[in-house]
Design an enzyme around this catalytic site. Structure first.
Site, PDB file in Angstrom:
ATOM      1  N   ARG A  94       0.832  -1.189   0.000  1.00  0.00           N
ATOM      2  CA  ARG A  94       0.000   0.000   0.000  1.00  0.00           C
ATOM      3  C   ARG A  94       0.873   1.247   0.000  1.00  0.00           C
ATOM      4  NH1 ARG A  94      -1.531   1.977   4.678  1.00  0.00           N
ATOM      5  NH2 ARG A  94      -2.020  -0.046   5.608  1.00  0.00           N
ATOM      6  N   TYR A 120     -16.929  16.999 -14.815  1.00  0.00           N
ATOM      7  CA  TYR A 120     -17.372  15.606 -14.843  1.00  0.00           C
ATOM      8  C   TYR A 120     -18.357  15.350 -13.698  1.00  0.00           C
ATOM      9  CZ  TYR A 120     -17.107  10.594 -13.879  1.00  0.00           C
ATOM     10  OH  TYR A 120     -17.419   9.290 -13.594  1.00  0.00           O
ATOM     11  N   ASP A 142      -7.319  18.731 -14.328  1.00  0.00           N
ATOM     12  CA  ASP A 142      -7.718  17.401 -14.772  1.00  0.00           C
ATOM     13  C   ASP A 142      -7.389  17.311 -16.260  1.00  0.00           C
ATOM     14  OD1 ASP A 142      -8.999  15.085 -15.640  1.00  0.00           O
ATOM     15  OD2 ASP A 142     -10.675  15.323 -14.258  1.00  0.00           O
ATOM     16  N   LYS A 175      -8.671   6.004 -18.769  1.00  0.00           N
ATOM     17  CA  LYS A 175      -9.029   6.528 -20.083  1.00  0.00           C
ATOM     18  C   LYS A 175      -7.853   6.442 -21.059  1.00  0.00           C
ATOM     19  CE  LYS A 175     -12.909   7.683 -17.924  1.00  0.00           C
ATOM     20  NZ  LYS A 175     -12.619   7.614 -16.487  1.00  0.00           N
TER      21      LYS A 175
END
Length: 386
Positions: free
Chosen positions: A48, A101, A173, A198
């Site tokens: 992690r 978004y 972004d 994406k």
């Protein structure tokens, strides 16, 4: 994308294996690592916190965006959540686009209602609105350009200058453009976020996000918070993302070429009420896009001239375009913003942002452009038939 960046993308992670000399870096799936001895951990102690495979893709992401460091996260939303968690406290003000978004809008609105921070959604292309908002001394400004789904373009350099004068930091972004077509850090941004699901991955088979920082100290703090709240990405997703990055340049080129051909077709079609694509000379952000982007991308939106029944017939008739959320993959997708990506926004918020009920967003893939146009043409014909 510069020639140097294209080479970075193709060669991302290659020849990094010192143990066996693997050309492609191996996947390190171990969740934990032994200590050399008491109180002497190795470079990695728990995945992690850090993982060798994730290290490689984070370095590649930082190099592509021209940053000092990066943190790969479990999704694009966790990347945005990481930035807000690190930088914002109760009563701090976040400025976000009013047409951002839908997932980002939902996150900001829900957490502001719980008192995590304050949020104000504005039209960032309106200079008067922007100036008035900066007078409120925001702590963080999120820029999404081109915006999702209306592809509004914001002047990154100008907004960042104004934000810094007001004492705020700027995060961009860059999902729609990718580092292949836009470099926000070079334009003045402090941070860049991606939904790596994406374009960076490009094959619709990975959930991942990333935050890239301009300053090394900020990158280190992001890594600490990423481990602290547990949003870091896994080893196998890191490996797949790295594989996808290597084909970023040729994918973007083909997708953009196809998008331009489709836009040219849609421009003259009587069933298209309005078309959104930054390359169009009448697009409000066209001149800014020409300055800050090295291409216009493969995302476009249009309003169908018809009612809901016509919209349903159009979507049902499509064969090569898949009705689905997400974007940036090698396959062409189409989505209905009001009921899909932006369903989390209240109806009045969608109206304010200009997202109408017949708006369709298209993510153009790498299929043959003539086949894609023929598919759209027959779907338009089906929309007319009652």
């Amino acid at each position: 994308m510069t020639h140097k960046q294209a080479t970075i993308a193709v060669r991302s992670g290659l020849n990094n294996d010192e143990q066996f000399g693997c050309l492609v870096p191996p996947i390190t799936l171990s969740s934990t690592y032994n200590f050399i001895e008491f109180n002497q951990p190795r470079t990695h102690d728990y995945s992690r916190r850090g993982n060798p495979t994730r290290d490689v893709v984070q370095q590649a992401l930082a190099e592509l965006e021209g940053g000092a460091g990066a943190v790969m996260t479990s999704s694009g939303m966790s990347a945005i959540h990481l930035v807000c968690t690190m930088l914002l406290k109760p009563d701090d003000l976040l400025i976000a686009p009013y047409d951002c978004y839908g997932g980002s809008y939902r996150l900001f609105e829900s957490l502001s209602k719980r008192g995590a921070y304050k949020v104000q959604f504005i039209d960032q292309s309106n200079e008067k609105t922007l100036a008035a908002t900066f007078a409120s001394k925001p702590k963080l400004v999120l820029i999404e350009t081109p915006s999702n789904p209306l592809l509004r373009v914001v002047d990154i350099a100008a907004v960042c200058r104004a934000a810094h004068q007001a004492g705020a930091q700027c995060v961009v972004d860059n999902t729609f453009m990718s580092p292949a077509l836009q470099q926000p850090l070079a334009l003045g941004a402090d941070l860049v976020v991606h939904s790596c699901t994406k374009y960076l991955n490009g094959h619709s088979d990975v959930m991942a996000g990333a935050v890239i920082a301009k300053e090394a100290a900020v990158a280190n703090e992001l890594a600490w918070w990423g481990n602290n709240i547990g949003v870091t990405g896994g080893a196998f997703d890191s490996y797949l993302l790295l594989r996808g990055i290597r084909t970023l340049t040729p994918r973007i080129r083909q997708q953009q070429s196809n998008a331009q051909a489709i836009v040219a077709y849609l421009q003259q079609h009587p069933q298209v009420k309005k078309l959104y694509y930054p390359e169009l000379p009448d697009h409000p952000g066209h001149e800014i896009a020409c300055r800050q982007q090295s291409g216009f991308g493969a995302m476009l939106s249009f309003e169908l001239d018809g009612d809901e029944a016509a919209l349903r017939r159009f979507l049902a008739a499509l064969e090569l375009f898949t009705l689905a959320e997400s974007l940036g993959g090698v396959e062409s997708l189409i989505s209905h913003a009001a009921t899909m990506t932006h369903a989390g926004m209240a109806a009045e918020a969608r109206v304010r942002a200009g997202i109408c009920d017949t708006l369709l967003r298209v993510s153009v893939g790498i299929e043959d452009s003539e086949d894609l146009i023929a598919d759209i043409a027959q779907a338009f014909q089906a929309a007319l038939n009652i």
